[in-house]
Write a protein that holds these residues in place. Sequence first.
Motif, PDB file in Angstrom:
ATOM      1  N   LYS A  52      44.256  35.005  54.555  1.00  0.00           N
ATOM      2  CA  LYS A  52      42.894  35.341  54.190  1.00  0.00           C
ATOM      3  C   LYS A  52      42.837  35.842  52.749  1.00  0.00           C
ATOM      4  O   LYS A  52      43.778  36.429  52.242  1.00  0.00           O
ATOM      5  N   ARG A  53      41.704  35.598  52.110  1.00  0.00           N
ATOM      6  CA  ARG A  53      41.473  36.169  50.792  1.00  0.00           C
ATOM      7  C   ARG A  53      41.444  37.688  50.914  1.00  0.00           C
ATOM      8  O   ARG A  53      41.032  38.223  51.940  1.00  0.00           O
ATOM      9  N   ILE A  54      41.879  38.359  49.890  1.00  0.00           N
ATOM     10  CA  ILE A  54      41.939  39.816  49.938  1.00  0.00           C
ATOM     11  C   ILE A  54      40.798  40.414  49.124  1.00  0.00           C
ATOM     12  O   ILE A  54      40.342  39.817  48.146  1.00  0.00           O
ATOM     13  N   PRO A  55      40.299  41.592  49.526  1.00  0.00           N
ATOM     14  CA  PRO A  55      39.223  42.221  48.760  1.00  0.00           C
ATOM     15  C   PRO A  55      39.687  42.568  47.347  1.00  0.00           C
ATOM     16  O   PRO A  55      40.804  43.048  47.142  1.00  0.00           O
ATOM     17  N   THR A  56      38.826  42.327  46.395  1.00  0.00           N
ATOM     18  CA  THR A  56      39.106  42.724  45.023  1.00  0.00           C
ATOM     19  C   THR A  56      38.745  44.191  44.846  1.00  0.00           C
ATOM     20  O   THR A  56      37.693  44.639  45.291  1.00  0.00           O
ATOM     21  N   PRO A  83      34.239  44.101  41.540  1.00  0.00           N
ATOM     22  CA  PRO A  83      33.855  43.237  42.668  1.00  0.00           C
ATOM     23  C   PRO A  83      32.379  43.295  43.021  1.00  0.00           C
ATOM     24  O   PRO A  83      31.877  42.412  43.716  1.00  0.00           O
ATOM     25  N   ASN A 130      36.290  39.003  46.293  1.00  0.00           N
ATOM     26  CA  ASN A 130      37.622  38.837  46.866  1.00  0.00           C
ATOM     27  C   ASN A 130      38.429  37.853  46.035  1.00  0.00           C
ATOM     28  O   ASN A 130      37.911  37.248  45.099  1.00  0.00           O
ATOM     29  N   GLU A 131      39.695  37.704  46.384  1.00  0.00           N
ATOM     30  CA  GLU A 131      40.593  36.893  45.562  1.00  0.00           C
ATOM     31  C   GLU A 131      41.661  36.229  46.407  1.00  0.00           C
ATOM     32  O   GLU A 131      41.933  36.646  47.538  1.00  0.00           O
ATOM     33  N   ARG A 132      42.276  35.218  45.859  1.00  0.00           N
ATOM     34  CA  ARG A 132      43.397  34.522  46.490  1.00  0.00           C
ATOM     35  C   ARG A 132      44.651  34.832  45.692  1.00  0.00           C
ATOM     36  O   ARG A 132      44.731  34.534  44.517  1.00  0.00           O
ATOM     37  N   ARG A 171      44.285  39.835  37.678  1.00  0.00           N
ATOM     38  CA  ARG A 171      43.164  39.158  38.345  1.00  0.00           C
ATOM     39  C   ARG A 171      42.466  38.223  37.368  1.00  0.00           C
ATOM     40  O   ARG A 171      42.102  38.627  36.266  1.00  0.00           O
TER      41      ARG A 171
END
Length: 323
Positions: free
Chosen positions: A296-300, A274, A285-287, A140
């Motif tokens: 969609k971006r996902i939760p970190t 997060p 969240n992250e790409r 990340r």
Amino acid sequence: MLIGKPSDIVASEITPARLFRQRRELIKAAGLGTMMALGGWSSLGFAAQEKGQGRRPAIKSYKKTAYGQEEKLTSYRDITTYNNFYEFGTSKEQPAENAGQLKTSPWTISIEGEILKPRKLGIEELMKLAPLEERIYRMRCVEGWSMVIPWVGIPLARLVSLAQPTANAKFIEFISLADEAVMPGVRAPILDWPYLEALRLDEAMHELAILAVGLYGEVLPAQNGAPVRLVVPWKYGFKGGKSIVRIRFVEKMPQTTWMRAAPREYGFYANVNPSVDHPRWSQANERRIGSNLFTKRIPTLMFNGYAEQVAHLYSGMDLRKHF
């Protein structure tokens, strides 16, 4: 390229994320938006970087492990053409463009400081300290993007044990090469060179921390930190010092490179958290690099999903204060 003083440079201002969005709009306006959307982030103009860029020599012997077997890997192309390595330039494309001159053999790493057995190791000797393993880790970046990378390396704990730290050793510094002759970024005051990162000794001894010498079963590409780099998957990517030439055991917490450059934004620990935002953007969240434009971006996840393994290292600590 506009270069600011070290105190002016922060990761979000250098990353080409906005540039990528601008490119999408330009391509979309030209009638190619649909094609790019189907191809995802991998289609964002990497042809120039790939021109003339062959695969690396295969690593002859390494053990597959259970780490990350459930993960979908980021493509080799994305891993090797979308990098933060400021010694070779501040845009994501520049390391792949500029790192070809880096000579990684012979290569010597000095092990020094508060230890009983200081030594100098060639990269071949380092690779023989322990059996090489492939470990698939989620990675990340503080800027909000992530990858899943199949690293090949050795447990950092093995090197620490062989060095035999004294009772005074509390931290380990990792110092990167800073060679103006082959690293264009080092010629400019982007950061305080050489790049320095560090871990607490117990962090370095954790089984997840590795010294990586390869990825996808091949020798590590120069733009990814060849010939050896630090990988600490529960921390943001900037903790992973690249092209390491010195490993130094010290008593006091070091002032690492980004702590010196922007202390309000980058602390020593850099644990993926997060619930603690960067001063100028959310970390919630992250790409995932390689996903298409409609994903969609996902939760970190806390500690990048490795909380079960590492949370005990920070028991009782205020993770907002020690960020």
